[in-house]
Design an enzyme around this catalytic site. Structure first.
Site: not given
Length: 487
Positions: A78, A145
């Site tokens: 991400d 994350e």
């Protein structure tokens, strides 16, 4: 995109250009994960996915390196979705538009996603390049994350086989990271009571903008302006000079990004229009003076806007502004153990009104459990004094340095051999997933490396081209230097 594919190393930059075409903000990594899974299938690599969406790809060792210790390469899928207000970018569907600016690759009006897209691209390059020498290899791609390390929290024991892990999420060429801060989300929820806008009041939009923002861990020591904190402080001062009424207050979008913009809808008596305009001008100049060295483009404007129907009651507004103004922000303590490193900090990342509740979300970082728990107590005390609810989540410990790390020694030796000087052995005041990996895999020997990335978590994010080439050289040299299993 074709301009990136001409940069060295071409395979890495080609993958990064393709990653930029696939939307992948936090919690929306499916398209990128599926694209990587299809790539792995085409390469005839073994593939596994866990319930959270983490992806694990295994590749056999290069010829002659079958007896080497297995290595895990790791990156998160991400990216932080931050855009300039005038960009019109939709991170759920629009591609990132990178461009080359000298030695830097930037994006047009948005975050670039080099954090951690360059790491993802490097892992894919290793998986698909037959010339890279390595032992048995696992590549772990985690999800979520940036928005809470959800993928790392969900990692289950006995899924990974390797005992050496190389994280690719570091952001400074020449540094080898072997420790990081832990984290905690502290959310204060204020219950709001409203009343009708009094007669004779004019509604204004009070806008704070022009701050550079940045990464709430890597940039926190620079004392950059936090739009949420500055606007709350401004409102607290404003109510001391005028019979202020507040209708709305919002700022920031992510807990781990220093907010660049915040706004409030306020109301003041029509009879004080001129005085309010003069006060705003004076306050704007005061802010420019205060932040002239670090955020010289800061702006404060107050302009008429459509009339609000309701405003906060006096009691609610008093408690709210007192509580918000008291929230700590920035560096709390420097480390006494590691000179020049921040030990504990906090960032007031998001303020948002939703119905009859305002939430103020801060992200706490600390190298020590004591520092993190101290700030938890501070937020709980502020909540008690201002009649708010304190909610804490995502509490995790940092990654404690291991001075006996064998992989750290290998990376340091390869850095010296390649570049002729020693690397810096560092502890980072940011949240790497390595600390959470230790919970499921306490015997992992870990290190984190990466290219130079500046302005992460902001539209000023950029990655150095030359340092990316050195990162690739160091990564591939390290894989080739991993020793055989000890008998």
């Amino acid at each position: 995109m074709t301009m990136l594919t001409g940069l060295p190393p071409s395979r890495l930059w080609n993958f990064f250009a393709q990653i930029c075409q696939i939307p992948h903000p936090s919690k929306r990594e499916e398209a990128l994960r599926n694209w990587i899974a299809n790539l792995a299938t085409a390469e005839k690599l073994r593939l596994k996915k866990d319930q959270k969406g983490n992806l694990l790809i295994r590749k056999p060792a290069s010829a002659g390196m079958e007896s080497c210790q297995p290595v895990i390469l790791q990156a998160h899928l991400d990216m932080v979705p931050q855009a300039n207000a005038d960009s019109g970018h939709d991170f759920s569907r629009d591609p990132i538009l990178p461009y080359i600016d000298g030695d830097w690759v930037r994006a047009r009006g948005t975050t670039l996603g080099a954090d951690n897209g360059i790491g993802v691209a490097a892992c894919l390059a290793v998986l698909t390049d037959p010339t890279v020498k390595h032992g048995p290899l696992e590549v772990l791609f985690t999800v979520d994350e940036e928005a809470g390390m959800g993928g790392a929290f969900a990692l289950q024991p006995n899924w990974l086989e390797g005992k050496i892990l190389i994280n690719t999420d570091a952001e400074q060429d020449g540094d080898i990271y072997m420790g990081c801060a832990g984290g905690l989300e502290a959310r204060l929820n204020f219950t709001l009571d409203f009343e009708a806008l009094p007669e004779g009041y004019q509604t204004y939009q009070l806008q704070l903008s022009g701050l550079q923002g940045g990464h709430s861990g890597l940039d926190i020591h620079e004392d950059r302006g936090n739009a949420n904190q500055v606007l709350c402080r401004t409102l607290f001062r404003l109510q001391q000079h005028f019979p202020l009424k507040i209708s709305a207050l919002n700022g920031g979008t992510l807990r781990n990004a220093i907010p660049r913009e915040a706004s409030a809808v306020v109301a003041l008596p029509l009879s004080q229009r001129a005085e309010f305009a003069a006060w705003c001008d004076d306050e704007a100049q005061r802010l420019k003076q205060e932040y002239r060295h670090i955020d010289p483009a800061v702006q404060l404007t107050g302009s008429p806007c459509p009339q609000a129907e309701q405003v906060l009651t006096a009691a609610t507004q008093h408690q709210l502004l007192a509580g918000l103004t008291a929230i700590p922000n920035g560096v709390i303590r420097m480390s006494h153990a590691i000179k020049g490193v921040v030990e504990t900090s906090t960032n007031l990342g998001v303020i948002k009104i939703d119905g009859e509740q305002l939430s103020a979300v801060s992200f706490v970082r600390s190298l020590t459990d004591e520092g993190r728990l101290h700030l938890r107590s501070v937020f709980a005390a502020i909540a008690a004094l201002s009649h708010a609810e304190a909610v804490f989540s995502g509490d995790y410990s940092g990654w404690a340095p291991d001075p006996d790390s064998s992989v750290m020694q290998i990376v340091r030796q390869q850095h010296q051999r390649l570049f002729g000087h020693q690397a810096n052995i560092m502890v980072i005041h940011a949240g790497l997933e390595c600390g959470l990996f230790k919970k499921a895999y306490p015997d992992l020997d870990m290190v984190s490396v990466g290219p130079t990335i500046k302005g992460a978590h902001s539209p000023d994010e950029r990655v150095s081209v030359s340092s990316t080439e050195r990162f690739w050289q160091l990564l591939t040299a390290t894989l080739a230097a991993i020793p055989q299993h000890q008998r």
